[in-house]
Motif scaffolding. Structure first.
Motif, PDB file in Angstrom:
ATOM      1  N   LEU A 258     -36.067  18.262  18.079  1.00 59.23           N
ATOM      2  CA  LEU A 258     -35.416  18.635  16.831  1.00 59.23           C
ATOM      3  C   LEU A 258     -34.920  17.377  16.126  1.00 59.23           C
ATOM      4  CD1 LEU A 258     -33.470  21.811  18.008  1.00 59.23           C
ATOM      5  CD2 LEU A 258     -35.857  21.562  17.286  1.00 59.23           C
ATOM      6  N   GLY A 259     -35.426  17.170  14.912  1.00 56.53           N
ATOM      7  CA  GLY A 259     -35.189  15.910  14.220  1.00 56.53           C
ATOM      8  C   GLY A 259     -34.083  15.921  13.199  1.00 56.53           C
ATOM      9  N   ALA A 260     -33.212  16.931  13.224  1.00 61.29           N
ATOM     10  CA  ALA A 260     -32.087  17.028  12.282  1.00 61.29           C
ATOM     11  C   ALA A 260     -32.541  16.829  10.839  1.00 61.29           C
ATOM     12  CB  ALA A 260     -31.000  16.022  12.643  1.00 61.29           C
TER      13      ALA A 260
ATOM     14  N   VAL B  47     -41.627  22.817  20.248  1.00 56.69           N
ATOM     15  CA  VAL B  47     -41.031  23.177  18.963  1.00 56.69           C
ATOM     16  C   VAL B  47     -40.444  21.907  18.366  1.00 56.69           C
ATOM     17  CG1 VAL B  47     -39.344  24.614  17.783  1.00 56.69           C
ATOM     18  CG2 VAL B  47     -40.499  25.490  19.826  1.00 56.69           C
ATOM     19  N   THR B  48     -40.908  21.560  17.169  1.00 57.15           N
ATOM     20  CA  THR B  48     -40.520  20.304  16.524  1.00 57.15           C
ATOM     21  C   THR B  48     -40.038  20.583  15.108  1.00 57.15           C
ATOM     22  OG1 THR B  48     -42.234  19.129  17.781  1.00 57.15           O
ATOM     23  CG2 THR B  48     -41.331  18.006  15.847  1.00 57.15           C
ATOM     24  N   THR B  49     -38.958  19.919  14.711  1.00 56.39           N
ATOM     25  CA  THR B  49     -38.493  19.994  13.317  1.00 56.39           C
ATOM     26  C   THR B  49     -38.524  18.590  12.723  1.00 56.39           C
ATOM     27  OG1 THR B  49     -36.160  19.774  13.951  1.00 56.39           O
ATOM     28  CG2 THR B  49     -37.048  22.006  13.749  1.00 56.39           C
ATOM     29  N   THR B  50     -39.065  18.496  11.512  1.00 61.69           N
ATOM     30  CA  THR B  50     -39.155  17.219  10.807  1.00 61.69           C
ATOM     31  C   THR B  50     -38.988  17.475   9.318  1.00 61.69           C
ATOM     32  OG1 THR B  50     -41.561  17.417  10.569  1.00 61.69           O
ATOM     33  CG2 THR B  50     -40.752  16.221  12.498  1.00 61.69           C
ATOM     34  N   SER B  51     -38.916  16.415   8.557  1.00 64.62           N
ATOM     35  CA  SER B  51     -38.964  16.521   7.097  1.00 64.62           C
ATOM     36  C   SER B  51     -40.164  15.733   6.603  1.00 64.62           C
ATOM     37  CB  SER B  51     -37.675  16.011   6.459  1.00 64.62           C
ATOM     38  OG  SER B  51     -37.431  14.668   6.808  1.00 64.62           O
ATOM     39  N   GLU B  52     -40.816  16.260   5.578  1.00 62.51           N
ATOM     40  CA  GLU B  52     -42.004  15.650   5.002  1.00 62.51           C
ATOM     41  C   GLU B  52     -41.892  15.772   3.495  1.00 62.51           C
ATOM     42  OE1 GLU B  52     -45.731  13.710   5.145  1.00 62.51           O
ATOM     43  OE2 GLU B  52     -44.402  14.215   6.824  1.00 62.51           O
ATOM     44  N   GLY B  53     -41.570  14.656   2.822  1.00 60.57           N
ATOM     45  CA  GLY B  53     -41.400  14.706   1.376  1.00 60.57           C
ATOM     46  C   GLY B  53     -40.220  15.591   1.004  1.00 60.57           C
ATOM     47  N   ALA B  54     -40.484  16.601   0.170  1.00 60.53           N
ATOM     48  CA  ALA B  54     -39.430  17.506  -0.295  1.00 60.53           C
ATOM     49  C   ALA B  54     -39.322  18.748   0.569  1.00 60.53           C
ATOM     50  CB  ALA B  54     -39.696  17.901  -1.750  1.00 60.53           C
ATOM     51  N   ASN B  55     -39.907  18.714   1.764  1.00 69.00           N
ATOM     52  CA  ASN B  55     -39.952  19.909   2.615  1.00 69.00           C
ATOM     53  C   ASN B  55     -39.489  19.626   4.030  1.00 69.00           C
ATOM     54  OD1 ASN B  55     -41.418  21.768   0.671  1.00 69.00           O
ATOM     55  ND2 ASN B  55     -42.920  20.118   0.824  1.00 69.00           N
ATOM     56  N   VAL B  56     -39.040  20.683   4.671  1.00 65.15           N
ATOM     57  CA  VAL B  56     -38.749  20.680   6.104  1.00 65.15           C
ATOM     58  C   VAL B  56     -39.879  21.411   6.810  1.00 65.15           C
ATOM     59  CG1 VAL B  56     -37.257  21.674   7.870  1.00 65.15           C
ATOM     60  CG2 VAL B  56     -36.257  20.504   5.916  1.00 65.15           C
ATOM     61  N   ARG B  57     -40.291  20.890   7.949  1.00 66.03           N
ATOM     62  CA  ARG B  57     -41.361  21.516   8.718  1.00 66.03           C
ATOM     63  C   ARG B  57     -40.870  21.920  10.096  1.00 66.03           C
ATOM     64  NH1 ARG B  57     -46.926  18.009   7.577  1.00 66.03           N
ATOM     65  NH2 ARG B  57     -47.170  18.651   5.385  1.00 66.03           N
ATOM     66  N   ILE B  58     -41.228  23.132  10.485  1.00 62.11           N
ATOM     67  CA  ILE B  58     -40.995  23.615  11.843  1.00 62.11           C
ATOM     68  C   ILE B  58     -42.369  23.830  12.454  1.00 62.11           C
ATOM     69  CG2 ILE B  58     -39.896  25.363  13.275  1.00 62.11           C
ATOM     70  CD1 ILE B  58     -38.191  26.092  10.796  1.00 62.11           C
TER      71      ILE B  58
ATOM     72  N   GLU C  56     -43.406  25.496   6.634  1.00 59.77           N
ATOM     73  CA  GLU C  56     -42.869  24.472   5.737  1.00 59.77           C
ATOM     74  C   GLU C  56     -42.035  25.121   4.653  1.00 59.77           C
ATOM     75  OE1 GLU C  56     -45.081  20.673   4.254  1.00 59.77           O
ATOM     76  OE2 GLU C  56     -45.406  22.236   2.727  1.00 59.77           O
ATOM     77  N   LEU C  57     -40.804  24.646   4.493  1.00 57.66           N
ATOM     78  CA  LEU C  57     -39.859  25.227   3.525  1.00 57.66           C
ATOM     79  C   LEU C  57     -39.213  24.105   2.713  1.00 57.66           C
ATOM     80  CD1 LEU C  57     -38.166  27.720   5.998  1.00 57.66           C
ATOM     81  CD2 LEU C  57     -39.839  28.305   4.225  1.00 57.66           C
ATOM     82  N   PRO C  58     -38.912  24.360   1.440  1.00 61.77           N
ATOM     83  CA  PRO C  58     -38.352  23.286   0.590  1.00 61.77           C
ATOM     84  C   PRO C  58     -36.914  22.929   0.967  1.00 61.77           C
ATOM     85  CG  PRO C  58     -38.500  25.372  -0.626  1.00 61.77           C
ATOM     86  CD  PRO C  58     -39.183  25.592   0.673  1.00 61.77           C
ATOM     87  N   ILE C  59     -36.629  21.632   0.880  1.00 61.52           N
ATOM     88  CA  ILE C  59     -35.271  21.144   1.103  1.00 61.52           C
ATOM     89  C   ILE C  59     -34.375  21.630  -0.029  1.00 61.52           C
ATOM     90  CG2 ILE C  59     -33.861  19.037   1.177  1.00 61.52           C
ATOM     91  CD1 ILE C  59     -36.306  17.635   2.441  1.00 61.52           C
ATOM     92  N   ALA C  60     -33.109  21.909   0.297  1.00 63.89           N
ATOM     93  CA  ALA C  60     -32.160  22.370  -0.710  1.00 63.89           C
ATOM     94  C   ALA C  60     -32.009  21.326  -1.806  1.00 63.89           C
ATOM     95  CB  ALA C  60     -30.815  22.670  -0.067  1.00 63.89           C
ATOM     96  N   ALA C  61     -31.845  21.788  -3.037  1.00 68.02           N
ATOM     97  CA  ALA C  61     -31.780  20.896  -4.189  1.00 68.02           C
ATOM     98  C   ALA C  61     -30.620  19.912  -4.110  1.00 68.02           C
ATOM     99  CB  ALA C  61     -31.699  21.712  -5.476  1.00 68.02           C
ATOM    100  N   ASN C  62     -29.512  20.319  -3.448  1.00 68.66           N
ATOM    101  CA  ASN C  62     -28.334  19.466  -3.402  1.00 68.66           C
ATOM    102  C   ASN C  62     -28.298  18.569  -2.171  1.00 68.66           C
ATOM    103  OD1 ASN C  62     -27.931  21.448  -1.534  1.00 68.66           O
ATOM    104  ND2 ASN C  62     -25.900  22.070  -2.266  1.00 68.66           N
TER     105      ASN C  62
END
Length: 209
Positions: A90-92, A127-138, A202-208
């Motif tokens: 889990l990559g926070a 199970v891995t969590t990362t961020s890629e650009g403007a998205n979070v990936r599980i 893949e889900l978008p990161i919150a705008a804030n």
């Protein structure tokens, strides 16, 4: 829908008609089969309702890692019983805007899909969590037999299933697909070499964030 419900109902009717002709021992087996087929039909109905009643996501800021840990706690025993080793990385990643119960449902469906794929021989699930650009990936990667090539492009359609035991009606991944789309995200499948499957939500990161 008719096919998915007619199969278990036909089995229930057949066993019920045979009951008067069976010995006491045979009746026990028949009644057990009736119970299992009734449960199967009931599960089809529940999955259909869940699919049809998908509501617009009620979003708030959510930590993906927190949700992942909570869902893993629910299925950890199931995985252990199936002789499946669980590996987490889990990559926070940043916070996302999500409907938490829907996200939990999507993760549960993906985890149980992987569990069922490895039910016979066991294996490993990462199970891995990362961020890629403007998205979070599980990402969930298993060492099961993988998705047959002939249905890989349709695996997220309702009633498409890679199982041949007749007990999997193929609604779980369709529900995941609906939840991902409702959040402005996506989900896809990748083959793993030499065998296995990887599902990426893949889900978008919150705008804030």
């Amino acid at each position: 829908v008719a096919h998915e419900l007619n199969n278990p109902l036909a089995a229930v009717l057949g066993y019920a008609q045979l009951l008067p002709l069976l010995s006491e021992d045979e009746r026990g087996t028949a009644l057990e089969a009736i119970e299992q087929e009734t449960l199967r039909a009931s599960q089809v109905a529940r999955d259909l309702l869940a699919f049809a009643r998908q509501q617009p996501a009620q979003r708030r800021d959510v930590s993906v890692d927190v949700v992942v840990r909570r869902v893993l706690a629910v299925v950890r025993h199931e995985l252990s019983e199936a002789n499946i080793e669980l590996v987490t990385n889990l990559g926070a990643p940043p916070v996302i805007e999500a409907d938490e119960p829907q996200l939990e449902q999507a993760l549960l469906n993906l985890l149980r899909n992987a569990r069922d794929a490895m039910a016979e021989a066991g294996g490993s699930l990462s199970v891995t969590t990362t961020s890629e650009g403007a998205n979070v990936r599980i990402e969930l990667a298993d060492t099961g037999p993988g998705v047959p090539a002939e249905i890989a492009s349709r695996i997220f359609e309702p009633f498409v299933s890679s199982y041949v035991d007749g007990m999997h009606q193929g609604m779980g991944l369709a529900i995941v697909h609906g939840i991902a789309g409702g959040h402005g995200g996506r989900v896809w499948h990748e083959a793993v070499t030499p065998h296995g499957a990887r599902f990426v939500l893949e889900l978008p990161i919150a705008a804030n964030s």
